[in-house]
Design an enzyme around this catalytic site. Structure first.
Site, PDB file in Angstrom:
ATOM      1  N   GLU A 130       0.857  -1.185   0.000  1.00 38.23           N
ATOM      2  CA  GLU A 130       0.000   0.000   0.000  1.00 38.23           C
ATOM      3  C   GLU A 130       0.893   1.234   0.000  1.00 38.23           C
ATOM      4  OE1 GLU A 130      -2.661   0.873   3.309  1.00 38.23           O
ATOM      5  OE2 GLU A 130      -3.703   2.374   2.104  1.00 38.23           O
ATOM      6  N   GLU A 189       4.909   5.176   3.593  1.00 38.12           N
ATOM      7  CA  GLU A 189       4.347   6.476   3.977  1.00 38.12           C
ATOM      8  C   GLU A 189       5.477   7.495   4.107  1.00 38.12           C
ATOM      9  OE1 GLU A 189       1.227   7.868   4.449  1.00 38.12           O
ATOM     10  OE2 GLU A 189       2.449   9.640   4.851  1.00 38.12           O
ATOM     11  N   ASP A 194       9.518   7.755  -0.018  1.00 38.24           N
ATOM     12  CA  ASP A 194       8.726   8.334  -1.090  1.00 38.24           C
ATOM     13  C   ASP A 194       8.224   7.173  -1.949  1.00 38.24           C
ATOM     14  OD1 ASP A 194       7.747   9.952  -3.204  1.00 38.24           O
ATOM     15  OD2 ASP A 194       9.667   9.733  -4.223  1.00 38.24           O
ATOM     16  N   ASP A 240      -2.484  11.930  -2.888  1.00 37.58           N
ATOM     17  CA  ASP A 240      -2.620  13.393  -2.938  1.00 37.58           C
ATOM     18  C   ASP A 240      -2.957  13.820  -4.364  1.00 37.58           C
ATOM     19  OD1 ASP A 240      -2.013  13.412  -0.290  1.00 37.58           O
ATOM     20  OD2 ASP A 240       0.004  14.233  -0.491  1.00 37.58           O
ATOM     21  N   LYS A 260      -3.551  21.901  -8.167  1.00 41.44           N
ATOM     22  CA  LYS A 260      -3.100  23.054  -8.956  1.00 41.44           C
ATOM     23  C   LYS A 260      -2.423  22.583 -10.249  1.00 41.44           C
ATOM     24  CE  LYS A 260      -2.457  26.180  -5.105  1.00 41.44           C
ATOM     25  NZ  LYS A 260      -1.528  26.594  -4.083  1.00 41.44           N
ATOM     26  N   LYS A 264     -13.774   9.689   6.049  1.00 37.17           N
ATOM     27  CA  LYS A 264     -13.904  11.144   6.161  1.00 37.17           C
ATOM     28  C   LYS A 264     -14.623  11.722   4.923  1.00 37.17           C
ATOM     29  CE  LYS A 264     -10.160  14.378   5.597  1.00 37.17           C
ATOM     30  NZ  LYS A 264     -10.593  15.747   5.554  1.00 37.17           N
ATOM     31  N   PHE A 265     -14.185  11.281   3.735  1.00 40.57           N
ATOM     32  CA  PHE A 265     -14.762  11.832   2.502  1.00 40.57           C
ATOM     33  C   PHE A 265     -16.226  11.429   2.345  1.00 40.57           C
ATOM     34  CE2 PHE A 265     -10.308  12.000   0.438  1.00 40.57           C
ATOM     35  CZ  PHE A 265     -10.105  13.267   0.959  1.00 40.57           C
TER      36      PHE A 265
HETATM   37  C1  LIG Z   1      -4.984  11.665   1.393  1.00 38.19           C
HETATM   38  S1  LIG Z   1      -3.962  10.651   2.350  1.00 38.19           S
HETATM   39  C2  LIG Z   1      -4.663   9.017   2.122  1.00 38.19           C
HETATM   40  C3  LIG Z   1      -4.182   8.039   3.150  1.00 38.19           C
HETATM   41  C4  LIG Z   1      -4.784   6.624   3.066  1.00 38.19           C
HETATM   42  N1  LIG Z   1      -4.444   5.968   1.819  1.00 38.19           N
HETATM   43  C5  LIG Z   1      -6.275   6.667   3.238  1.00 38.19           C
HETATM   44  O1  LIG Z   1      -6.997   6.477   2.245  1.00 38.19           O
HETATM   45  O2  LIG Z   1      -6.724   6.898   4.383  1.00 38.19           O
HETATM   46  C6  LIG Z   1      -2.475  10.543   1.348  1.00 38.19           C
HETATM   47  C7  LIG Z   1      -1.325   9.908   2.084  1.00 38.19           C
HETATM   48  O3  LIG Z   1      -0.216   9.753   1.203  1.00 38.19           O
HETATM   49  C8  LIG Z   1       0.959  10.198   1.861  1.00 38.19           C
HETATM   50  N2  LIG Z   1       1.919  10.612   0.822  1.00 38.19           N
HETATM   51  C9  LIG Z   1       1.892  11.743   0.084  1.00 38.19           C
HETATM   52  N3  LIG Z   1       2.905  11.776  -0.774  1.00 38.19           N
HETATM   53  C10 LIG Z   1       3.608  10.627  -0.584  1.00 38.19           C
HETATM   54  C11 LIG Z   1       4.767  10.079  -1.183  1.00 38.19           C
HETATM   55  N4  LIG Z   1       5.424  10.715  -2.156  1.00 38.19           N
HETATM   56  N5  LIG Z   1       5.197   8.878  -0.761  1.00 38.19           N
HETATM   57  C12 LIG Z   1       4.543   8.211   0.230  1.00 38.19           C
HETATM   58  N6  LIG Z   1       3.436   8.686   0.830  1.00 38.19           N
HETATM   59  C13 LIG Z   1       2.977   9.879   0.436  1.00 38.19           C
HETATM   60  C14 LIG Z   1       0.489  11.325   2.744  1.00 38.19           C
HETATM   61  O4  LIG Z   1       1.397  11.612   3.791  1.00 38.19           O
HETATM   62  C15 LIG Z   1      -0.833  10.767   3.242  1.00 38.19           C
HETATM   63  O5  LIG Z   1      -0.666   9.943   4.370  1.00 38.19           O
END
Ligand SMILES: C[S@@+](CC[C@H](N)C(=O)[O-])C[C@H]1O[C@@H](n2cnc3c(N)ncnc32)[C@H](O)[C@@H]1O
Length: 209
Positions: free
Chosen positions: A38, A63, A90, A113, A117, A188-189
């Site tokens: 994941e 994460e 990352d 994410d 933009k 949440k969404f």
């Molecule tokens: C909107 S949250 C969704 C979290 C989870 N998948 C959920 O549905 O509850 C996006 C997650 O991706 C992580 N994230 C963002 N950019 C990332 C990256 N480049 N590599 C790993 N994780 C990342 C953020 O820190 C955040 O925890």
């Protein structure tokens, strides 16, 4: 509260860019069970629930945010989950540079994410290169599961995977059709009344040489 929890049994170290090395998940878990990844685990609700429900499958959660990484690692350690590892990295670097070929059974990407933009869209995870990497790491028949609440990112996800010759779409659901999942962001969404988009793609069998 979590200060006394030893997270070392449930975490793995990032492989830095300077090292030309890939994970051997058999060594990481000490068994040959199938492996699912994941990317972007947030607070880890999905990952922990899956690891508890499916002890014969190994799960790796990636994460970037240190706070979430630590939170999920502490939860997993407290539960003594032996089939789960959390990695602070990352997601792009992780999949591209540190995962081997043809070794992953499932790939989960939920609410990545959206970078709304225009000048940031190139930062989105799901792009043609990502589908290529997914095809490389997945076994034949392995599945990528995607979800988003962002309509433009949903279009991009479908366009990217529909255009990749190694994948076939096996599931598509939007809004009320979309079955409820168990990620924190989905909860949440949904509570906010947002439209959820869900897609699944199966990796087609490789042509034998
Ligand atoms: C909107 S949250 C969704 C979290 C989870 N998948 C959920 O549905 O509850 C996006 C997650 O991706 C992580 N994230 C963002 N950019 C990332 C990256 N480049 N590599 C790993 N994780 C990342 C953020 O820190 C955040 O925890």
């Amino acid at each position: 509260m979590g200060a006394n929890v030893d997270i070392s049994p449930v975490t793995i170290e990032q492989i830095p860019l300077t090292q030309d090395r890939r994970y051997e998940f058999r060594d990481v878990f000490g068994n040959d069970n199938s492996v699912e990844l994941e990317l972007g685990i947030g607070k880890g609700r999905f990952l922990i629930q899956q690891a508890q429900a499916r002890p014969d499958v190994n799960f790796v959660g990636v994460e970037w945010a240190g706070r979430y990484y630590r939170l999920v690692a502490e939860r997993a350690a407290r539960r003594g989950l032996e089939n789960l590892r959390v990695l602070r990295d990352d997601a792009a670097h992780f999949i591209r540079d540190t995962v081997g070929n043809d070794c992953i059974h499932g790939l989960h990407v939920y609410f990545p994410d959206p970078w709304p933009k225009a000048r940031h869209i190139k930062r989105r995870l799901v792009q043609p290169w990502f589908a290529r990497e997914a095809a490389r790491v997945l076994i034949d028949g392995g599945v990528v599961k995607l979800a988003t609440d962002h309509p433009d990112y949903a279009l991009q996800m479908e366009e990217v995977f529909n255009s990749d010759a190694d994948f076939e779409q096996i599931f598509r659901a939007i809004g009320d059709e979309a079955p409820e999942g168990v990620t924190n962001w989905e909860v949440k969404f949904r509570a906010e009344g947002r439209t959820i988009h869900k897609f699944e793609y199966r990796r087609k069998p490789r042509q034998s040489a």
